[in-house]
Design a protein around this motif. Structure first.
Motif, PDB file in Angstrom:
ATOM      1  N   THR A 135      31.136   6.361  37.973  1.00 41.85           N
ATOM      2  CA  THR A 135      31.320   5.864  39.334  1.00 41.85           C
ATOM      3  C   THR A 135      31.329   7.013  40.324  1.00 41.85           C
ATOM      4  O   THR A 135      31.502   8.182  39.967  1.00 41.85           O
ATOM      5  N   MET A 136      31.141   6.682  41.585  1.00 44.64           N
ATOM      6  CA  MET A 136      31.478   7.568  42.697  1.00 44.64           C
ATOM      7  C   MET A 136      32.811   7.088  43.248  1.00 44.64           C
ATOM      8  O   MET A 136      32.948   5.921  43.650  1.00 44.64           O
ATOM      9  N   THR A 137      33.837   7.961  43.213  1.00 46.04           N
ATOM     10  CA  THR A 137      35.126   7.610  43.803  1.00 46.04           C
ATOM     11  C   THR A 137      35.402   8.545  44.966  1.00 46.04           C
ATOM     12  O   THR A 137      35.067   9.735  44.913  1.00 46.04           O
ATOM     13  N   ILE A 138      35.999   7.996  46.004  1.00 46.49           N
ATOM     14  CA  ILE A 138      36.234   8.753  47.234  1.00 46.49           C
ATOM     15  C   ILE A 138      37.681   8.536  47.686  1.00 46.49           C
ATOM     16  O   ILE A 138      38.167   7.404  47.723  1.00 46.49           O
ATOM     17  N   THR A 139      38.343   9.633  47.991  1.00 44.27           N
ATOM     18  CA  THR A 139      39.666   9.592  48.616  1.00 44.27           C
ATOM     19  C   THR A 139      39.562  10.259  49.970  1.00 44.27           C
ATOM     20  O   THR A 139      39.080  11.386  50.073  1.00 44.27           O
ATOM     21  N   THR A 140      39.981   9.559  51.003  1.00 44.99           N
ATOM     22  CA  THR A 140      39.984  10.152  52.344  1.00 44.99           C
ATOM     23  C   THR A 140      41.420  10.404  52.785  1.00 44.99           C
ATOM     24  O   THR A 140      42.302   9.560  52.582  1.00 44.99           O
ATOM     25  N   ILE A 141      41.639  11.572  53.375  1.00 43.42           N
ATOM     26  CA  ILE A 141      42.973  12.003  53.792  1.00 43.42           C
ATOM     27  C   ILE A 141      42.915  12.434  55.248  1.00 43.42           C
ATOM     28  O   ILE A 141      42.080  13.252  55.633  1.00 43.42           O
ATOM     29  N   SER A 142      43.804  11.883  56.053  1.00 40.22           N
ATOM     30  CA  SER A 142      43.868  12.247  57.457  1.00 40.22           C
ATOM     31  C   SER A 142      45.316  12.133  57.920  1.00 40.22           C
ATOM     32  O   SER A 142      46.178  11.617  57.196  1.00 40.22           O
ATOM     33  N   GLU A 143      45.555  12.623  59.111  1.00 40.43           N
ATOM     34  CA  GLU A 143      46.892  12.548  59.678  1.00 40.43           C
ATOM     35  C   GLU A 143      46.778  11.926  61.061  1.00 40.43           C
ATOM     36  O   GLU A 143      45.976  12.349  61.895  1.00 40.43           O
ATOM     37  N   ARG A 144      47.613  10.914  61.282  1.00 40.56           N
ATOM     38  CA  ARG A 144      47.555  10.181  62.556  1.00 40.56           C
ATOM     39  C   ARG A 144      48.345  10.919  63.629  1.00 40.56           C
ATOM     40  O   ARG A 144      49.321  11.582  63.343  1.00 40.56           O
ATOM     41  N   GLY A 180      42.642   6.694  52.468  1.00 41.15           N
ATOM     42  CA  GLY A 180      41.652   5.682  52.126  1.00 41.15           C
ATOM     43  C   GLY A 180      41.092   5.947  50.737  1.00 41.15           C
ATOM     44  O   GLY A 180      41.186   7.053  50.218  1.00 41.15           O
ATOM     45  N   HIS A 181      40.494   4.931  50.135  1.00 43.46           N
ATOM     46  CA  HIS A 181      39.920   5.119  48.802  1.00 43.46           C
ATOM     47  C   HIS A 181      38.823   4.097  48.556  1.00 43.46           C
ATOM     48  O   HIS A 181      38.819   2.999  49.122  1.00 43.46           O
ATOM     49  N   GLY A 182      37.869   4.479  47.699  1.00 45.76           N
ATOM     50  CA  GLY A 182      36.791   3.582  47.308  1.00 45.76           C
ATOM     51  C   GLY A 182      36.207   4.020  45.985  1.00 45.76           C
ATOM     52  O   GLY A 182      36.202   5.216  45.663  1.00 45.76           O
ATOM     53  N   SER A 183      35.714   3.065  45.188  1.00 47.84           N
ATOM     54  CA  SER A 183      35.149   3.378  43.873  1.00 47.84           C
ATOM     55  C   SER A 183      34.121   2.312  43.500  1.00 47.84           C
ATOM     56  O   SER A 183      34.472   1.135  43.390  1.00 47.84           O
ATOM     57  N   SER A 215      40.863   6.021  40.228  1.00 49.06           N
ATOM     58  CA  SER A 215      40.888   5.364  41.540  1.00 49.06           C
ATOM     59  C   SER A 215      41.232   3.896  41.361  1.00 49.06           C
ATOM     60  O   SER A 215      40.979   3.320  40.296  1.00 49.06           O
ATOM     61  N   PRO A 216      41.801   3.258  42.397  1.00 49.66           N
ATOM     62  CA  PRO A 216      41.908   1.802  42.357  1.00 49.66           C
ATOM     63  C   PRO A 216      40.526   1.166  42.199  1.00 49.66           C
ATOM     64  O   PRO A 216      39.538   1.652  42.748  1.00 49.66           O
ATOM     65  N   HIS A 217      40.462   0.094  41.414  1.00 51.80           N
ATOM     66  CA  HIS A 217      39.212  -0.619  41.148  1.00 51.80           C
ATOM     67  C   HIS A 217      38.730  -1.293  42.424  1.00 51.80           C
ATOM     68  O   HIS A 217      39.525  -1.864  43.183  1.00 51.80           O
ATOM     69  N   GLY A 218      37.421  -1.223  42.679  1.00 54.76           N
ATOM     70  CA  GLY A 218      36.888  -1.808  43.897  1.00 54.76           C
ATOM     71  C   GLY A 218      37.003  -3.315  43.964  1.00 54.76           C
ATOM     72  O   GLY A 218      36.981  -3.893  45.044  1.00 54.76           O
ATOM     73  N   PHE A 219      37.157  -3.977  42.803  1.00 55.76           N
ATOM     74  CA  PHE A 219      37.237  -5.443  42.768  1.00 55.76           C
ATOM     75  C   PHE A 219      38.677  -5.920  42.587  1.00 55.76           C
ATOM     76  O   PHE A 219      39.146  -6.799  43.316  1.00 55.76           O
ATOM     77  N   THR A 220      39.395  -5.340  41.632  1.00 58.37           N
ATOM     78  CA  THR A 220      40.745  -5.815  41.327  1.00 58.37           C
ATOM     79  C   THR A 220      41.835  -5.092  42.127  1.00 58.37           C
ATOM     80  O   THR A 220      42.940  -5.610  42.267  1.00 58.37           O
ATOM     81  N   GLY A 221      41.543  -3.887  42.615  1.00 59.51           N
ATOM     82  CA  GLY A 221      42.552  -3.101  43.323  1.00 59.51           C
ATOM     83  C   GLY A 221      43.504  -2.346  42.421  1.00 59.51           C
ATOM     84  O   GLY A 221      44.316  -1.547  42.890  1.00 59.51           O
ATOM     85  N   LYS A 222      43.405  -2.541  41.103  1.00 59.59           N
ATOM     86  CA  LYS A 222      44.278  -1.850  40.157  1.00 59.59           C
ATOM     87  C   LYS A 222      43.734  -0.452  39.879  1.00 59.59           C
ATOM     88  O   LYS A 222      42.549  -0.281  39.611  1.00 59.59           O
ATOM     89  N   CYS A 223      44.603   0.541  39.918  1.00 57.90           N
ATOM     90  CA  CYS A 223      44.171   1.902  39.625  1.00 57.90           C
ATOM     91  C   CYS A 223      43.824   2.021  38.148  1.00 57.90           C
ATOM     92  O   CYS A 223      44.590   1.599  37.283  1.00 57.90           O
ATOM     93  N   GLU A 224      42.653   2.595  37.859  1.00 56.63           N
ATOM     94  CA  GLU A 224      42.190   2.727  36.489  1.00 56.63           C
ATOM     95  C   GLU A 224      41.390   4.011  36.328  1.00 56.63           C
ATOM     96  O   GLU A 224      40.978   4.637  37.305  1.00 56.63           O
ATOM     97  N   GLU A 264      32.097   3.074  52.193  1.00 56.00           N
ATOM     98  CA  GLU A 264      32.502   2.019  53.135  1.00 56.00           C
ATOM     99  C   GLU A 264      33.943   1.592  52.884  1.00 56.00           C
ATOM    100  O   GLU A 264      34.712   1.358  53.823  1.00 56.00           O
ATOM    101  N   ALA A 265      34.326   1.501  51.614  1.00 55.58           N
ATOM    102  CA  ALA A 265      35.702   1.107  51.285  1.00 55.58           C
ATOM    103  C   ALA A 265      36.701   2.167  51.723  1.00 55.58           C
ATOM    104  O   ALA A 265      37.834   1.844  52.094  1.00 55.58           O
ATOM    105  N   ALA A 266      36.294   3.438  51.675  1.00 62.03           N
ATOM    106  CA  ALA A 266      37.212   4.540  52.008  1.00 62.03           C
ATOM    107  C   ALA A 266      37.191   4.902  53.476  1.00 62.03           C
ATOM    108  O   ALA A 266      37.951   5.765  53.909  1.00 62.03           O
ATOM    109  N   ALA A 267      36.341   4.255  54.260  1.00 54.77           N
ATOM    110  CA  ALA A 267      36.068   4.713  55.622  1.00 54.77           C
ATOM    111  C   ALA A 267      36.962   4.105  56.685  1.00 54.77           C
ATOM    112  O   ALA A 267      36.636   4.171  57.863  1.00 54.77           O
TER     113      ALA A 267
END
Length: 376
Positions: A367-376, A185-188, A353-362, A299-302
């Protein structure tokens, strides 16, 4: 997936805050400059985790759990059940090598089951925009690219990155995450307020801004800052610029932090590109909005449910502005991600991180950027 976390402080040395059941697949660390020597950090982590891949960098402040720290070293060791990782690194001798460096790292990490790349880069010898563009040019669009630029407190002198060796300046390193079992997951988001009219960038070269609306950029900037201009370039961390292509919708902006000024040329040097023809507006901080921005990033990364690692990369400018209130942005992230998320991170000179509005990584600043990593 399991996670073990460690903390080093000058007062208490090393402590383990979460314990592991097995061999680590990856070790991540973020270290205050001068907390321990790079060689000592590597040696201590080798004692704890053997030959596991180890990736880390210097910081402008550290994050572990819901706390913001200084003069510490924070560590997370991950053990995957099915997923795998691979690392790559390059050394930069000149900022002009940034794009090719990003492309070379991505090519080395490319693979059919590549899900994500997390990059750590020297924070003072790189063009972050070019680094990201190079990386994106060598991977498919479904690969999530995140990371950050190493920090050096508020000094902007020397930063360092380590890739299974002792940290050193001029390094760019990345880890690739592989396997269908991974959930990423990711959010910025920022939360800064714009003020003043939008102005057109009429002369620039890469990350150097010379003119806004035909006027020397530094003269205009000083006029807006008033008494704060006496503290340049340090005070510029509190007054970044938002930029966007002319004609793009509001919300597509990226934030740029000033990292230097040239009094003779009356220009400003930024952490990323400021293209001619783009629109620019000055920004200033609002504590409540900055905290809210961190919450929106969480919230975007959750989207991930269950145990996860939350990697937080926030900007040194936010930390300097918010002072003692800086813990609030981490606390809201902790509340949003929940008790099953183990948090760690650092304060950076640039966030990827991907942009919160456009989705393009920049490359982002402030900013606060968050990457979430998990294994299903």
């Amino acid at each position: 997936m399991w996670i073990e976390q460690r903390l080093w402080t000058p007062e208490g040395g090393w402590t383990v805050t979460e314990t592991s059941p097995g061999k680590a697949s990856l070790v991540l660390y973020f270290a205050a400059p001068g907390a321990l020597t790079p060689e000592s950090i590597l040696a201590d982590l080798r004692v704890a985790y053997g030959n596991a891949p180890i990736l880390g960098c210097t910081t402008g402040g550290e994050i572990l759990g819901p706390e913001v720290l200084d003069d510490s070293i924070v560590v997370s060791a991950l053990g995957f059940d099915k997923a795998s990782v691979r690392m790559a690194s390059r050394d930069l001798s000149d900022v002009s090598q940034s794009r090719e460096t990003g492309a070379a790292l991505a090519r080395e990490l490319a693979g059919e089951d590549l899900r994500a790349i997390f990059i750590l880069s020297d924070g003072t010898k790189v063009n972050g925009d070019s680094l990201v563009a190079g990386c994106l040019s060598a991977v498919t669009s479904d690969v999530v690219v995140t990371g950050g630029l190493a920090g050096d407190g508020a000094r902007f002198q020397t930063t360092a990155v380590g890739c299974s060796d002792a940290m050193r300046p001029g390094r760019v390193a990345a880890v690739g995450f592989y396997g269908d079992s991974l959930a990423i997951g990711h959010g910025s988001f920022g939360g800064w307020d714009e003020f003043g009219p939008p102005r057109t960038i009429t002369r620039s070269a890469a990350n150097v801004l010379y003119e806004l609306d035909g006027e020397p950029a530094l003269d205009l900037y000083k006029r807006y800052l008033g008494e704060e201009a006496q503290g340049l370039p340090g005070s510029a961390l509190l007054f970044p610029l938002s930029i966007r292509p002319s004609g793009d919708d509001a919300g597509a902006e990226v934030v740029r932090t000033i990292v230097g000024i040239d009094e003779e040329a009356k220009s400003m040097i930024f952490a990323g590109d400021v293209p001619t023809g783009h629109l620019a507006r000055l920004m200033r901080g609002n504590f409540d909005n900055l905290v809210d921005g961190a919450g929106r990033a969480a919230e975007a990364a959750a989207a991930i449910k269950g145990p996860s690692l939350g990697l937080l990369v926030s900007c040194i400018g936010r930390k300097l502005l918010m002072g003692q209130r800086i813990a609030e942005e981490v606390e809201i992230v902790s509340d949003v991600l929940g008790k099953e998320a183990s948090l760690m991170g650092f304060y950076s000179y640039g966030e990827i991180s991907p942009h919160g509005f456009t989705g393009k990584c920049e490359l982002h600043n402030q900013t606060m950027t968050i990457t979430t990593i998990s294994e299903r």
